[in-house]
Motif scaffolding. Structure first.
Motif, PDB file in Angstrom:
ATOM      1  N   LEU A   1      22.718   5.708 -26.500  1.00 54.26           N
ATOM      2  CA  LEU A   1      21.850   4.982 -27.432  1.00 54.26           C
ATOM      3  C   LEU A   1      20.633   5.821 -27.804  1.00 54.26           C
ATOM      4  O   LEU A   1      20.155   5.783 -28.916  1.00 54.26           O
ATOM      5  CB  LEU A   1      21.418   3.644 -26.819  1.00 54.26           C
ATOM      6  N   GLN A   2      20.136   6.619 -26.857  1.00 54.94           N
ATOM      7  CA  GLN A   2      18.980   7.458 -27.140  1.00 54.94           C
ATOM      8  C   GLN A   2      19.349   8.613 -28.066  1.00 54.94           C
ATOM      9  O   GLN A   2      18.547   9.025 -28.912  1.00 54.94           O
ATOM     10  CB  GLN A   2      18.407   7.998 -25.833  1.00 54.94           C
ATOM     11  N   LEU A   3      20.543   9.143 -27.908  1.00 57.03           N
ATOM     12  CA  LEU A   3      20.956  10.285 -28.713  1.00 57.03           C
ATOM     13  C   LEU A   3      21.412   9.884 -30.116  1.00 57.03           C
ATOM     14  O   LEU A   3      21.354  10.698 -31.038  1.00 57.03           O
ATOM     15  CB  LEU A   3      22.095  11.027 -28.009  1.00 57.03           C
ATOM     16  N   ALA A   4      21.831   8.634 -30.287  1.00 58.32           N
ATOM     17  CA  ALA A   4      22.363   8.204 -31.576  1.00 58.32           C
ATOM     18  C   ALA A   4      21.375   8.377 -32.721  1.00 58.32           C
ATOM     19  O   ALA A   4      21.715   8.977 -33.747  1.00 58.32           O
ATOM     20  CB  ALA A   4      22.851   6.753 -31.484  1.00 58.32           C
ATOM     21  N   PRO A   5      20.115   7.878 -32.618  1.00 59.44           N
ATOM     22  CA  PRO A   5      19.197   8.060 -33.741  1.00 59.44           C
ATOM     23  C   PRO A   5      18.873   9.519 -34.012  1.00 59.44           C
ATOM     24  O   PRO A   5      18.657   9.908 -35.161  1.00 59.44           O
ATOM     25  CB  PRO A   5      17.950   7.278 -33.302  1.00 59.44           C
ATOM     26  N   ILE A   6      18.851  10.361 -32.945  1.00 56.11           N
ATOM     27  CA  ILE A   6      18.604  11.791 -33.142  1.00 56.11           C
ATOM     28  C   ILE A   6      19.748  12.420 -33.927  1.00 56.11           C
ATOM     29  O   ILE A   6      19.528  13.213 -34.853  1.00 56.11           O
ATOM     30  CB  ILE A   6      18.434  12.492 -31.774  1.00 56.11           C
ATOM     31  N   ALA A   7      20.985  12.045 -33.562  1.00 59.75           N
ATOM     32  CA  ALA A   7      22.157  12.583 -34.262  1.00 59.75           C
ATOM     33  C   ALA A   7      22.163  12.163 -35.725  1.00 59.75           C
ATOM     34  O   ALA A   7      22.472  12.969 -36.620  1.00 59.75           O
ATOM     35  CB  ALA A   7      23.431  12.113 -33.561  1.00 59.75           C
ATOM     36  N   ILE A   8      21.806  10.899 -35.986  1.00 58.41           N
ATOM     37  CA  ILE A   8      21.760  10.401 -37.361  1.00 58.41           C
ATOM     38  C   ILE A   8      20.706  11.151 -38.169  1.00 58.41           C
ATOM     39  O   ILE A   8      20.941  11.564 -39.312  1.00 58.41           O
ATOM     40  CB  ILE A   8      21.476   8.891 -37.376  1.00 58.41           C
TER      41      ILE A   8
END
Length: 405
Positions: free
Chosen positions: A5-12
């Motif tokens: 969940l923490q990495l998802a917004p960074i990836a987006i």
């Protein structure tokens, strides 16, 4: 699951940022040689990698100089690219409309090729954006200005007709690096020669020690009816790790002592009575109360033993407090002085336009607002934090003149 969940917004974000750079590259190819494109992509990669590396290195530590430099470089690059892309998009929309018109008339969609004019115009906006940000970081953050407001009240005691109040807010002393520039701001405050001086919170970024080098500057400020202050959300030390609660409490206690050294009477959910020619007004101040930033203040305690009709001025750091508790309070508070928003240190206030991204968080984020016969003034801040600059939203010294209607 939590890490995903923490990495998802960074990836987006990285995906969108890569798409933005690809779009910008397609435009640049029309007007610049390939070696310039190579330089452009080298800058993008270096800045992005520098930011990512400094964030990784700073994990569990206080953010250092490397992070601040890379974050500012990335911000300038991102905003400049967005402006370039916006201009380019306008040109592509024009091409699309031209293609639709051709389709209607000839039953065949045929859009004209991309016009280099739009790319050249985009480059102008890109360059101007970089220059404006550089100015904001070098000079704009110290470009102090005085904003005057005259407010009229039917029930203002006659003796206070023409009474002047100078307000500053959000000093954030830990961000200052230029004593000469700060002194210019102090001199501007002194020149106003107001009856009352008030400071509406956030003296420091995190730690009491940040104000110590600047005590000699701010202690120069004097007013005939005194100097008063309140605390802001940053003053409580909530945004850094402390060895213990005792150390954190000691830091706040020390900050309160520094208020006294500055010549400021710190109002902690209390009020004072200002007397003039046999008449009086109430000056109250509360601890920080803000939605999402700590609801510490006790307005009822601050107004204890005052009447509903006495003329009152309230110091309250966060303007959301005025919306939630002040404007419809049974005890009329005629004027509330706040800060906190900084106008996000970025926006435009010119040619009749008043806009900042902070409007998406605060409906009223700067200047005077009146509702139900009660006024709120939101000061744009004297200092800066996070972004070490100001673009379009300059540091402010407010002077308010009370007049009897």
């Amino acid at each position: 699951m939590r890490r995903r969940l923490q990495l998802a917004p960074i990836a987006i974000f990285l995906f969108v940022f890569a798409g933005l750079n690809a779009y910008v590259t397609e435009g640049l190819r029309l007007v610049v040689p390939y070696y310039v494109l190579a330089i452009f992509w080298s800058v993008v990669i270096v800045v992005t990698a520098g930011l990512a590396g400094s964030i990784f290195y700073s994990r569990g530590r206080e953010l250092g100089t490397a992070f601040k430099i890379s974050a500012h470089a990335f911000l300038v690059l991102l905003v400049s690219e967005l402006l370039f892309a916006l201009v380019l998009l306008l040109g592509d929309v024009y091409r699309l409309l031209a293609g639709i018109v051709h389709l209607i008339g000839n039953h065949q969609f045929l859009a004209p090729p991309r016009n280099p004019y739009w790319v050249d115009l985009g480059l102008v906006f890109f360059g101007l954006s970089v220059l404006v940000f550089v100015y904001g970081m070098l000079r704009g953050k110290y470009a102090y200005r005085v904003i005057n407001h005259t407010l009229y009240f039917d029930d203002l005691p006659k003796a206070f007709d023409g009474f002047t109040i100078t307000q500053i807010s959000d000093v954030h002393a830990g961000s200052f690096k230029n004593p000469v520039a700060v002194q210019r701001g102090i001199d501007l405050i002194k020149q106003q020669d107001s009856d009352l001086f008030v400071f509406t919170g956030d003296l420091v970024n995190n730690k009491a020690e940040e104000i110590k080098p600047w005590i000699g500057h701010f202690s120069q400020i004097k007013a005939r009816y005194g100097q008063f202050s309140v605390l802001g959300n940053h003053d409580y030390g909530d945004y850094v790790k402390w060895p213990s609660e005792e150390v954190k409490t000691a830091n706040l206690d020390q900050l309160k002592k520094y208020h006294a050294e500055l010549g400021l009477r710190l109002l902690l959910d209390e009020h004072v009575t200002l007397q003039k020619e046999g008449e009086h007004i109430i000056l109250a101040g509360i601890e920080n109360w803000g939605l999402g930033f700590g609801e510490r203040g006790d307005l009822q305690k601050a107004l204890a033993q005052t009447t509903a009709t006495e003329f009152k001025v309230l110091l309250s750091h966060d303007p959301s407090h005025w919306e939630q508790q002040v404007k419809n309070n049974p005890s009329k508070i005629h004027l509330t002085l706040a800060g906190h928003t900084h106008g996000m240190q970025f926006g435009i206030e010119a040619f009749g336009i008043k806009w900042s991204p902070v409007k998406f968080r605060y409906n009223h984020w700067a200047g005077i607002k009146e509702e139900n016969g009660r006024y709120l003034n939101v000061n744009r801040g004297f200092g800066f934090i996070g972004f070490s600059g100001r673009v379009g939203i300059w540091p402010e010294v407010t002077v308010i003149t009370l007049k009897k209607a």
